[in-house]
Design a protein around this motif. Structure first.
Motif, short mmCIF file in Angstrom:
data_model
loop_
_atom_site.label_atom_id
_atom_site.label_comp_id
_atom_site.label_asym_id
_atom_site.label_seq_id
_atom_site.Cartn_x
_atom_site.Cartn_y
_atom_site.Cartn_z
N GLU A 173 0.53 -1.12 0.07
CA GLU A 173 0.36 0.10 -0.10
C GLU A 173 0.94 1.18 0.00
O GLU A 173 0.05 2.63 -0.64
CB GLU A 173 -0.63 -0.23 1.43
CG GLU A 173 -1.41 -1.48 1.91
CD GLU A 173 -2.43 -1.53 -0.17
OE1 GLU A 173 -3.30 -0.62 -0.28
OE2 GLU A 173 -2.49 -2.21 -0.30
N ARG A 174 2.16 1.06 0.65
CA ARG A 174 3.28 2.42 0.81
C ARG A 174 4.38 2.56 -0.32
O ARG A 174 5.16 2.30 0.85
CB ARG A 174 2.81 2.29 1.97
CG ARG A 174 1.99 3.36 3.00
CD ARG A 174 1.37 4.54 2.14
NE ARG A 174 -0.36 4.88 2.88
CZ ARG A 174 -0.85 5.37 2.00
NH1 ARG A 174 -1.06 4.83 0.97
NH2 ARG A 174 -2.26 6.14 2.82
N PRO A 175 4.05 2.10 -1.72
CA PRO A 175 5.40 1.92 -2.30
C PRO A 175 6.15 3.60 -2.04
O PRO A 175 5.70 4.19 -2.25
CB PRO A 175 5.26 2.09 -3.84
CG PRO A 175 3.76 2.06 -4.32
CD PRO A 175 3.31 2.33 -1.99
N VAL A 176 7.75 3.44 -1.91
CA VAL A 176 8.42 4.39 -2.28
C VAL A 176 9.20 4.78 -3.40
O VAL A 176 9.21 6.17 -3.78
CB VAL A 176 9.64 4.80 -1.33
CG1 VAL A 176 10.01 4.31 0.09
CG2 VAL A 176 10.48 3.39 -1.92
N ASP A 177 9.35 3.55 -4.35
CA ASP A 177 8.98 4.48 -5.71
C ASP A 177 7.63 3.89 -7.12
O ASP A 177 7.77 2.85 -6.25
CB ASP A 177 10.37 3.41 -6.32
CG ASP A 177 10.67 3.91 -7.53
OD1 ASP A 177 9.65 3.92 -8.20
OD2 ASP A 177 11.73 3.85 -7.86
N SER A 178 7.56 5.12 -7.61
CA SER A 178 5.66 4.43 -7.52
C SER A 178 6.54 3.68 -8.88
O SER A 178 4.85 3.49 -10.11
CB SER A 178 5.01 5.48 -7.90
OG SER A 178 5.77 6.40 -8.34
#
Lengths: 160, 446
Positions: A136-141
């Motif tokens: 749910e919370r990637p750092v790199d999209s």
């Protein structure tokens, strides 16, 4: 037999160097930031204190700590021992290439594997809590192997 | 939100006669049945009253449009252009001139009328077999005018049922997660809408992350995962009152919830110390039972419709695969043996199939297999898709699909899609924002 093996090795080495040199520089850069499919770069890394990286990275579907991860976690443990009042949250994450529910479990497993390691270096379990964010919370999209490798992580966050 | 009772005044299904038209839904249909949906007739007074009450003109025509669109989306029917109709709607409803309808190649005909009756909407409709020149259904009921779209869905269900021999899925709703914003800070809300994408309502505000909503069997409650106060836990939401409560008192993350078929229990995963196992909680007695006890990840549980079995996915073999066990946790048996990883098993409401997500060589598939793992059939392949949910008649699957983004995260979207069990009739299900984690309700009127 022996000469056969040597020949084979020479052939392989030759083939490898040929393949590598054929790769574009871009690919080389990516390779230098990943070992297998574990992220080894520093792009997304933040620091809890000087020389204490906040996160460790995992291979696809894995929660096993790499040598580099264990090294990072030992630094975190020694920082935690020096700062006995600090408590932390370990945030476990997965990449986007897996089903949502399984990834929630996988993130939890990754954060716990970091927690277990900190505990073996003397950090009390009541100073560490764990939360999984799954994918749910990637750092790199980005949707590419390098982005995914940055997202497969456990991040140690100061809780107080 | 309130589900208003529909008063059925009378219900006549005329006797089945020989050689009436039938639609085969067991295979992809290349020749959808031509059907004429004559607009429901309303007299002048009724029209005036409805316009005042509903702020829409020609509610009869609008209801017919709902019916046409429902039938069209099944891929099994071809609603004909209204322009071509020769007979006026009021006369057609009394006694169709079948030659007129044969001329435009209609095989089935729907006629009807709506009346404003003491503040209520009274609707009558008939389904006719044009070639046999026979009435197949006549039905009338009364409801509040505001319910006019549901009237269209109920009519669609009756037509579908009469022509295919199976229950419809039109008077149903979809609960899903509405998504907005960049991938790294995605905002997610629970949203509910009619099966045809109308009447969207948002049930949460987006302050906390919410995932995987699922209806209870009566469609009044929803169980889902919320990160309220940053503690990921399974919650229960009463759709009508908006009251939410956390399910159980677990010292760690609970997730992947679903109701048991009798609605009395919630089955879910509980993660502790890096291990996820499956638990149930009885909502009345609050008794918690542990169903699996294995050092692997056990998640995505789903009951068989008779409640006797549970399917789930586990990585106990080293990789994510699908298993079936008895509902007490005994007799665990792996059923997926194909190449790749298997997840999100969901038992069909008919009981004979399990739908799943499969990951193989970088592609995601939605597929079905029999409950013993045989007869695997992949329905659709894409870059990313998962989480199938069955229509109540077990003929259609809804799921969500994500697109690839570039290195800046551009190009990403999450959308709901549906596909027939036949593997045909794949279509996007429109949502106001991006959407994921859809769950299909059962029939609302039954």
């Amino acid at each position: 037999m022996i000469s056969n093996k040597i020949l084979k090795n020479i052939f392989l080495a030759f083939l490898l160097s040929f393949v590598l040199s054929a790769c574009a520089t871009q690919t080389k850069k990516v390779d230098s930031q990943m070992q297998g499919d574990v992220y080894t770069g520093t792009d997304t890394v933040e620091y809890l204190a000087t020389g204490v990286p906040d996160r460790v990275f995992f291979a696809t579907n894995e929660s096993v700590l790499t040598t580099a991860s264990r090294d990072t976690l030992r630094k975190q443990a020694s920082w935690l021992r020096k700062n006995p009042d600090i408590t932390v949250v370990l945030e476990g994450h997965a990449d986007e290439r897996g089903t949502r529910e399984y990834n929630l479990a996988l993130g939890e497993r990754r954060a716990n594997s970091a927690k277990d390691y900190l505990m073996t270096y003397g950090i009390s379990s009541n100073r560490i809590s764990v939360i999984s964010y799954g994918k749910e919370r990637p750092v790199d999209s980005g949707s590419n192997p390098l982005a995914w490798s940055k997202n497969r992580r456990s991040v140690t966050v100061k809780a107080n | 939100m309130k589900l208003i009772k529909i008063l059925i005044i009378f219900f006549i299904i005329t006797t089945k006669s020989f050689a009436l038209i039938e639609v085969d839904i067991t295979r992809g249909n290349l020749n959808p049945l031509p059907i004429a949906v004559s607009p429901l007739f309303a007299d002048k007074d009724s029209n005036k009253n409805f316009s005042e009450e509903l702020k829409i003109d020609n509610v009869g025509e609008q209801i017919s449009e709902v019916v046409e669109n429902n039938l069209k989306r099944t891929g099994l029917f071809n609603p004909l252009e209204r322009k071509a109709f020769l007979q006026n709607p009021d006369l057609a409803h009394l006694k169709p001139r079948f030659e007129d309808w044969t001329l435009i190649k209609a095989q089935a005909l729907v006629t009807g009328q709506v009346k404003f009756d003491n503040g209520k909407l009274r609707v009558e409709f008939r389904l006719w077999d044009v070639l046999a020149a026979k009435e197949m259904i006549a039905l009338a009921f009364t409801t509040v005018p505001n319910n006019w779209r549901r009237v269209g869905h109920i009519i669609s269900d009756k037509i579908y049922e009469r022509l295919t021999g199976e229950k419809g899925y039109f008077d149903t709703r979809i609960i899903y997660v509405a998504e907005q914003g960049p991938k790294t800070k995605r905002i997610k809300k629970l949203a509910i809408m009619d099966q045809d994408s109308f009447n969207t309502k948002y049930l949460t505000l987006g302050n906390e992350l919410v995932l995987t909503p699922r209806f209870n069997p009566t469609n009044q409650m929803v169980t889902y995962l919320s990160y309220f106060k940053n503690l990921p836990r399974v919650y229960l939401l009463d759709i009508e009152t908006g009251i939410q409560e956390v399910v159980g008192d677990f010292p760690g993350m609970t997730f992947a919830p679903r109701f048991s078929p009798d609605g009395k229990k919630i089955i879910m995963s509980f993660a502790k110390d890096g291990n996820s196992d499956i638990y149930t909680m009885n909502l009345e007695s609050r008794i918690v039972e542990r169903i699996t006890n294995h050092p692997s990840i056990d998640t995505s549980p789903s009951y068989s419709p008779d409640g006797k079995y549970i399917t789930f996915n586990s990585d106990r073999s080293g990789f994510q695969q699908i298993y079936v066990m008895k509902s007490d946790g005994s007799k665990v048996k792996r059923i997926s043996f194909g190449k790749g990883l298997y997840g999100t098993p969901v038992w069909s409401p008919r009981g004979d199939l399990i739908a799943f997500t499969k990951l193989h060589k970088g592609k995601f598939y939605i597929g079905v297999m029999r409950t013993d793992g045989s007869g695997e059939r992949l329905l659709t392949e894409n870059y990313y898709q998962e989480a199938p949910s069955w229509s109540p008649n077990g003929r259609v699957l809804i799921f969500y699909r994500e697109t690839k983004s570039n290195s800046k995260g551009e190009g990403f979207s999450a959308k709901l899609w549906s596909i027939d069990l036949t593997g045909y009739n794949e279509r996007q299900v429109p949502t106001e924002t991006d959407g994921s984690d859809p769950s299909w309700s059962s029939l609302l009127s039954n």
